[in-house]
Scaffold this motif. Structure first.
Motif, PDB file in Angstrom:
ATOM      1  N   PRO A  35       0.826  -1.212   0.000  1.00 47.94           N
ATOM      2  CA  PRO A  35       0.000   0.000   0.000  1.00 47.94           C
ATOM      3  C   PRO A  35       0.863   1.267   0.000  1.00 47.94           C
ATOM      4  O   PRO A  35       1.839   1.364   0.735  1.00 47.94           O
ATOM      5  N   ILE A  36       0.502   2.185  -0.854  1.00 47.61           N
ATOM      6  CA  ILE A  36       1.131   3.507  -0.874  1.00 47.61           C
ATOM      7  C   ILE A  36       0.007   4.506  -0.651  1.00 47.61           C
ATOM      8  O   ILE A  36      -0.983   4.500  -1.391  1.00 47.61           O
ATOM      9  N   PRO A  37       0.115   5.354   0.376  1.00 48.67           N
ATOM     10  CA  PRO A  37      -0.960   6.299   0.679  1.00 48.67           C
ATOM     11  C   PRO A  37      -1.222   7.273  -0.474  1.00 48.67           C
ATOM     12  O   PRO A  37      -0.341   7.569  -1.270  1.00 48.67           O
ATOM     13  N   ASN A  38      -2.429   7.768  -0.509  1.00 44.67           N
ATOM     14  CA  ASN A  38      -2.818   8.766  -1.490  1.00 44.67           C
ATOM     15  C   ASN A  38      -2.565  10.149  -0.890  1.00 44.67           C
ATOM     16  O   ASN A  38      -3.424  10.723  -0.255  1.00 44.67           O
ATOM     17  N   PHE A  39      -1.363  10.654  -1.081  1.00 50.46           N
ATOM     18  CA  PHE A  39      -0.977  11.931  -0.504  1.00 50.46           C
ATOM     19  C   PHE A  39      -1.737  13.088  -1.143  1.00 50.46           C
ATOM     20  O   PHE A  39      -1.920  13.117  -2.363  1.00 50.46           O
ATOM     21  N   ALA A  40      -2.134  14.043  -0.321  1.00 54.28           N
ATOM     22  CA  ALA A  40      -2.724  15.272  -0.857  1.00 54.28           C
ATOM     23  C   ALA A  40      -1.657  15.975  -1.671  1.00 54.28           C
ATOM     24  O   ALA A  40      -0.491  16.037  -1.271  1.00 54.28           O
ATOM     25  N   ARG A  41      -2.040  16.469  -2.829  1.00 56.83           N
ATOM     26  CA  ARG A  41      -1.073  17.128  -3.703  1.00 56.83           C
ATOM     27  C   ARG A  41      -1.740  18.274  -4.459  1.00 56.83           C
ATOM     28  O   ARG A  41      -2.424  18.053  -5.457  1.00 56.83           O
ATOM     29  N   PRO A  42      -1.533  19.493  -3.987  1.00 56.65           N
ATOM     30  CA  PRO A  42      -2.104  20.645  -4.677  1.00 56.65           C
ATOM     31  C   PRO A  42      -1.438  20.827  -6.046  1.00 56.65           C
ATOM     32  O   PRO A  42      -0.340  20.319  -6.293  1.00 56.65           O
ATOM     33  N   GLU A  43      -2.089  21.537  -6.928  1.00 57.04           N
ATOM     34  CA  GLU A  43      -1.522  21.843  -8.243  1.00 57.04           C
ATOM     35  C   GLU A  43      -0.122  22.434  -8.077  1.00 57.04           C
ATOM     36  O   GLU A  43       0.107  23.265  -7.200  1.00 57.04           O
ATOM     37  N   ASN A  44       0.791  21.986  -8.904  1.00 56.48           N
ATOM     38  CA  ASN A  44       2.169  22.492  -8.918  1.00 56.48           C
ATOM     39  C   ASN A  44       2.831  22.452  -7.552  1.00 56.48           C
ATOM     40  O   ASN A  44       3.607  23.339  -7.195  1.00 56.48           O
ATOM     41  N   TRP A  45       2.565  21.411  -6.772  1.00 56.28           N
ATOM     42  CA  TRP A  45       3.126  21.291  -5.425  1.00 56.28           C
ATOM     43  C   TRP A  45       4.639  21.423  -5.424  1.00 56.28           C
ATOM     44  O   TRP A  45       5.228  21.942  -4.487  1.00 56.28           O
ATOM     45  N   TRP A  46       5.312  20.958  -6.475  1.00 58.00           N
ATOM     46  CA  TRP A  46       6.776  20.995  -6.564  1.00 58.00           C
ATOM     47  C   TRP A  46       7.298  22.420  -6.667  1.00 58.00           C
ATOM     48  O   TRP A  46       8.444  22.668  -6.335  1.00 58.00           O
ATOM     49  N   ASN A  47       6.478  23.362  -7.106  1.00 56.06           N
ATOM     50  CA  ASN A  47       6.885  24.766  -7.187  1.00 56.06           C
ATOM     51  C   ASN A  47       6.546  25.545  -5.921  1.00 56.06           C
ATOM     52  O   ASN A  47       6.776  26.742  -5.850  1.00 56.06           O
ATOM     53  N   HIS A  48       5.982  24.874  -4.937  1.00 58.97           N
ATOM     54  CA  HIS A  48       5.578  25.525  -3.686  1.00 58.97           C
ATOM     55  C   HIS A  48       6.335  24.968  -2.486  1.00 58.97           C
ATOM     56  O   HIS A  48       5.835  24.958  -1.366  1.00 58.97           O
ATOM     57  N   GLY A  49       7.545  24.481  -2.725  1.00 57.44           N
ATOM     58  CA  GLY A  49       8.393  24.020  -1.638  1.00 57.44           C
ATOM     59  C   GLY A  49       8.111  22.613  -1.141  1.00 57.44           C
ATOM     60  O   GLY A  49       8.670  22.208  -0.128  1.00 57.44           O
ATOM     61  N   LEU A  50       7.234  21.879  -1.820  1.00 56.94           N
ATOM     62  CA  LEU A  50       6.940  20.510  -1.403  1.00 56.94           C
ATOM     63  C   LEU A  50       7.782  19.520  -2.202  1.00 56.94           C
ATOM     64  O   LEU A  50       7.962  19.666  -3.407  1.00 56.94           O
ATOM     65  N   ASP A  51       8.279  18.527  -1.515  1.00 57.05           N
ATOM     66  CA  ASP A  51       9.038  17.451  -2.151  1.00 57.05           C
ATOM     67  C   ASP A  51       8.321  16.149  -1.790  1.00 57.05           C
ATOM     68  O   ASP A  51       8.769  15.386  -0.949  1.00 57.05           O
ATOM     69  N   LEU A  52       7.176  15.941  -2.403  1.00 58.03           N
ATOM     70  CA  LEU A  52       6.288  14.835  -2.075  1.00 58.03           C
ATOM     71  C   LEU A  52       7.001  13.484  -2.102  1.00 58.03           C
ATOM     72  O   LEU A  52       6.900  12.699  -1.170  1.00 58.03           O
ATOM     73  N   TYR A  53       7.727  13.207  -3.169  1.00 57.24           N
ATOM     74  CA  TYR A  53       8.417  11.916  -3.264  1.00 57.24           C
ATOM     75  C   TYR A  53       9.621  11.857  -2.332  1.00 57.24           C
ATOM     76  O   TYR A  53       9.820  10.862  -1.630  1.00 57.24           O
ATOM     77  N   GLY A  54      10.423  12.897  -2.317  1.00 57.71           N
ATOM     78  CA  GLY A  54      11.625  12.915  -1.488  1.00 57.71           C
ATOM     79  C   GLY A  54      11.334  12.786  -0.005  1.00 57.71           C
ATOM     80  O   GLY A  54      12.111  12.202   0.744  1.00 57.71           O
ATOM     81  N   GLN A  55      10.196  13.322   0.431  1.00 57.00           N
ATOM     82  CA  GLN A  55       9.841  13.273   1.849  1.00 57.00           C
ATOM     83  C   GLN A  55       9.229  11.943   2.259  1.00 57.00           C
ATOM     84  O   GLN A  55       9.116  11.667   3.450  1.00 57.00           O
ATOM     85  N   ASN A  56       8.835  11.125   1.293  1.00 55.20           N
ATOM     86  CA  ASN A  56       8.073   9.935   1.646  1.00 55.20           C
ATOM     87  C   ASN A  56       8.632   8.596   1.184  1.00 55.20           C
ATOM     88  O   ASN A  56       8.284   7.571   1.756  1.00 55.20           O
ATOM     89  N   TYR A  57       9.474   8.567   0.148  1.00 52.48           N
ATOM     90  CA  TYR A  57       9.867   7.272  -0.404  1.00 52.48           C
ATOM     91  C   TYR A  57      10.560   6.381   0.630  1.00 52.48           C
ATOM     92  O   TYR A  57      10.306   5.185   0.705  1.00 52.48           O
ATOM     93  N   HIS A  58      11.414   6.943   1.453  1.00 53.72           N
ATOM     94  CA  HIS A  58      12.178   6.134   2.399  1.00 53.72           C
ATOM     95  C   HIS A  58      11.272   5.529   3.472  1.00 53.72           C
ATOM     96  O   HIS A  58      11.371   4.335   3.776  1.00 53.72           O
ATOM     97  N   ARG A  59      10.390   6.307   4.032  1.00 54.07           N
ATOM     98  CA  ARG A  59       9.515   5.791   5.093  1.00 54.07           C
ATOM     99  C   ARG A  59       8.499   4.784   4.570  1.00 54.07           C
ATOM    100  O   ARG A  59       7.921   4.015   5.336  1.00 54.07           O
ATOM    101  N   LEU A  60       8.281   4.749   3.237  1.00 53.13           N
ATOM    102  CA  LEU A  60       7.369   3.773   2.640  1.00 53.13           C
ATOM    103  C   LEU A  60       8.078   2.470   2.269  1.00 53.13           C
ATOM    104  O   LEU A  60       7.464   1.563   1.726  1.00 53.13           O
ATOM    105  N   GLY A  61       9.375   2.384   2.549  1.00 55.12           N
ATOM    106  CA  GLY A  61      10.102   1.146   2.306  1.00 55.12           C
ATOM    107  C   GLY A  61      10.936   1.134   1.040  1.00 55.12           C
ATOM    108  O   GLY A  61      11.489   0.108   0.663  1.00 55.12           O
ATOM    109  N   PHE A  62      11.061   2.271   0.359  1.00 56.02           N
ATOM    110  CA  PHE A  62      11.879   2.346  -0.850  1.00 56.02           C
ATOM    111  C   PHE A  62      13.299   2.760  -0.484  1.00 56.02           C
ATOM    112  O   PHE A  62      13.502   3.596   0.394  1.00 56.02           O
ATOM    113  N   ARG A  63      14.263   2.170  -1.166  1.00 56.09           N
ATOM    114  CA  ARG A  63      15.668   2.508  -0.964  1.00 56.09           C
ATOM    115  C   ARG A  63      16.284   2.844  -2.304  1.00 56.09           C
ATOM    116  O   ARG A  63      15.964   2.225  -3.322  1.00 56.09           O
ATOM    117  N   ALA A  64      17.198   3.797  -2.303  1.00 51.52           N
ATOM    118  CA  ALA A  64      17.869   4.193  -3.538  1.00 51.52           C
ATOM    119  C   ALA A  64      18.659   3.023  -4.094  1.00 51.52           C
ATOM    120  O   ALA A  64      19.278   2.267  -3.348  1.00 51.52           O
TER     121      ALA A  64
END
Length: 164
Positions: A35-64
């Motif tokens: 399961p991967i949560p359905n994160f809230a994501r406003p339009e153009n979130w990446w241009n508003h200081g949000l790093d949706l993937y960078g802030q969450n991939y590790h805690r969801l069990g993904f490793r580089a």
């Protein structure tokens, strides 16, 4: 094991409802029961200081994945940055050098992971519970090189061949 993707192809884009995150969420659930949560994501979130993937991939069990692209596996998460300083697009690597993704204002699709998509990639990640290696897995290293490098290698090989 064959990865199930056909049912994820052909959807119209609707940011926040049917987009790249939606596609990867369904892919990991349908293929690996992850399961991967359905994160809230406003339009153009990446241009508003949000790093949706960078802030969450590790805690969801993904490793580089710190390896040569020839070592990437089907099921690996590909993060890309399109006109952004942070990853704002995602796809999943499939067999045969293809990937599943849903780019803005296009339908979800499977296409070769080459060229522009490779150039936009900022990271490849593997989930700790995904260990999918297709039987008889082989890879042509040339497929993993950027187009300009392949052209240089082809030109050099042609020069060597002509010199003989």
């Amino acid at each position: 094991m064959n990865l199930k993707v056909d049912h994820l192809v052909g959807f119209e884009f609707n940011h926040g409802k049917v987009d790249c995150l939606t596609t990867i969420r369904r892919f990991y659930w349908d293929n690996f029961d992850i399961p991967i949560p359905n994160f809230a994501r406003p339009e153009n979130w990446w241009n508003h200081g949000l790093d949706l993937y960078g802030q969450n991939y590790h805690r969801l069990g993904f490793r580089a994945v710190h390896t040569h692209p020839s070592e990437y596996r089907p099921g690996d998460l590909i993060l890309m940055a399109f006109r952004s300083k942070v990853a704002n697009h995602a796809g999943v690597l499939l067999e045969g050098g293809n990937f599943l993704h849903h780019f803005a204002y296009r339908t979800s699709c499977v296409e070769p992971y080459t060229g522009r998509w490779r150039d936009l990639t900022v990271g490849v990640f593997r989930h700790k519970d995904v260990d999918f290696v297709p039987e008889n897995a082989t890879s042509n290293l040339m497929e993993h090189l950027p187009q300009n490098i392949r052209e240089k290698i082809d030109a050099a090989a042609a020069r060597v061949s002509d010199a003989r």
